[in-house]
Design a protein around this motif. Structure first.
Motif, short mmCIF file in Angstrom:
data_model
loop_
_atom_site.label_atom_id
_atom_site.label_comp_id
_atom_site.label_asym_id
_atom_site.label_seq_id
_atom_site.Cartn_x
_atom_site.Cartn_y
_atom_site.Cartn_z
N ARG A 92 0.83 -1.21 0.00
CA ARG A 92 0.00 0.00 0.00
C ARG A 92 0.86 1.25 0.00
N ASP B 152 -8.44 -2.31 -0.67
CA ASP B 152 -9.22 -2.63 -1.87
C ASP B 152 -8.62 -2.02 -3.12
N ASP B 153 -7.90 -0.91 -2.97
CA ASP B 153 -7.23 -0.31 -4.13
C ASP B 153 -6.19 -1.26 -4.73
N MET C 206 -3.93 4.89 -0.35
CA MET C 206 -4.49 3.65 -0.89
C MET C 206 -5.16 2.85 0.22
N THR C 207 -6.31 2.26 -0.10
CA THR C 207 -6.92 1.28 0.79
C THR C 207 -6.48 -0.10 0.34
N ASN D 18 -7.00 -5.09 -7.91
CA ASN D 18 -6.81 -5.47 -9.31
C ASN D 18 -5.42 -5.97 -9.62
#
Length: 336
Positions: free
Chosen positions: A86, A93-94, A90-91, A97
């Motif tokens: 991270r 979940d970011d 950013m979380t 992908n």
């Protein structure tokens, strides 16, 4: 002979994690896999005069699958810290992908080369990556819910440390072993300070201080990201946390009654899983204390869900709502 493979061994978590494993007397063979830089890490670790043998594997090209295959063959335990860290703002979940594809490909390698191994997932977002691994193993017909672990141990480590810091003259972090349930991101993290020996200390705090403590446990990773000023996230504490769960699993090969919290698939073949699901709106994945044994997760200690305070019940509901989406995201990534 016990073989442990670290996938992502040259990274910020992978290197200190590999060092700790190299020092563990229960590890006979330490296998290191990464897409870059891992030969140097392996050479460095191989000079340490512990008894485990160290071997490194790096692909010769993007198409080369033999390095991963050879690193995994014969593994009893596979730990996956691979992925990008991270950055500020950013979380977890970011990260999805990017890290989802990495974890899927490693899970496929496990399915093909080490289908009976215990698998520990550190790569974030754990709430989604563990379902990705489960679905990949299911696709290959080798899924064993007793042997898949999402590493949420860092939340426990923080919960123990942070309450001890509030009572530094009276306690030390090792005095506590807080159960932390739910997931491994933000408000999905639910520390159960109302249970065990933390209860009396927690109840002495004002309501505002209690909320601040809970928030610090839930978002403790942000402290590290900000303190590193864009240069990384929690790597050393995460490596310790991953090692602590790995160490407990290695102990459980020889000892009974080892209990740890982990983010697991609540498959009804596991004792206590059905009861747990009934208390958390039927979620398929959740972090709870479990009893470990030679075959993996032997029993889910769902009873903690029946013992929590009214305030923790409110936190639990928020966690359930968020986890539902996180889990669905991971499952859909494979199914679609």
């Amino acid at each position: 002979m016990v073989k442990v493979t670290v996938c992502g061994a040259a990274g910020g978590i992978g290197q200190p994690l590999s060092l700790l494993l190299k020092l563990n007397q229960n590890v006979d063979e330490l296998s290191l896999f990464d897409v870059v830089n891992v030969p140097g890490v392996g050479a460095d670790l191989s000079h340490i005069c512990s008894d485990s043998k160290t071997e490194s594997f790096v692909p010769s090209s993007k198409e080369d699958k033999s390095a991963l295959a050879n690193s995994l063959k014969g593994s009893d335990l596979v730990i996956i810290p691979a992925g990008v860290p991270r950055k500020p703002g950013m979380t977890r979940d970011d990260l999805f992908n990017i890290n989802a594809s990495i974890v899927r490909d490693l899970a496929q390698g496990i399915a093909e080369n080490a289908p009976k191994a215990f698998v520990l997932i550190i790569s974030n977002p754990v709430n989604s990556t563990v379902p990705i691994v489960a679905e990949t193993l299911k696709k290959n017909g080798v899924f064993n819910p007793q042997k898949l672990f999402g590493v949420t141990t860092l939340d426990i480590v923080r919960a123990n440390t942070f309450i001890s810091q509030l009572y530094a003259k009276e306690t030390k972090p090792s005095d506590f072993n807080i159960n932390v349930i739910g997931g491994h991101s933000g408000e999905t993290i639910v520390p159960l300070y109302s249970l065990g020996n933390s209860k009396s200390y927690y109840e002495k705090l004002s309501q505002d201080d209690q909320k601040a403590l809970i928030h610090r446990v839930q978002f403790g990773g942000d402290e590290v990201v900000q303190a590193k000023n864009g240069a990384g996230s929690a790597t050393l504490s995460m490596a310790y946390a991953g090692y602590r769960l790995a160490e407990s699993i290695l102990k459980s090969f020889k000892e009974s009654s080892v209990v740890e919290c982990t983010f697991l698939n609540l498959d009804e073949s596991i004792k206590g899983a059905k009861e747990a699901k009934q208390l958390i709106n039927g979620l398929d994945f959740f972090s709870l204390p479990v009893k470990l044994g030679v075959n993996g997760i032997e029993e889910v200690h769902y009873q903690v869900l029946q013992q929590i305070s009214d305030d923790e019940k409110k936190l639990l509901q928020v966690a359930i709502d968020q986890l539902t989406k996180n889990i669905e995201k991971g499952v859909a990534f494979i199914k679609n």
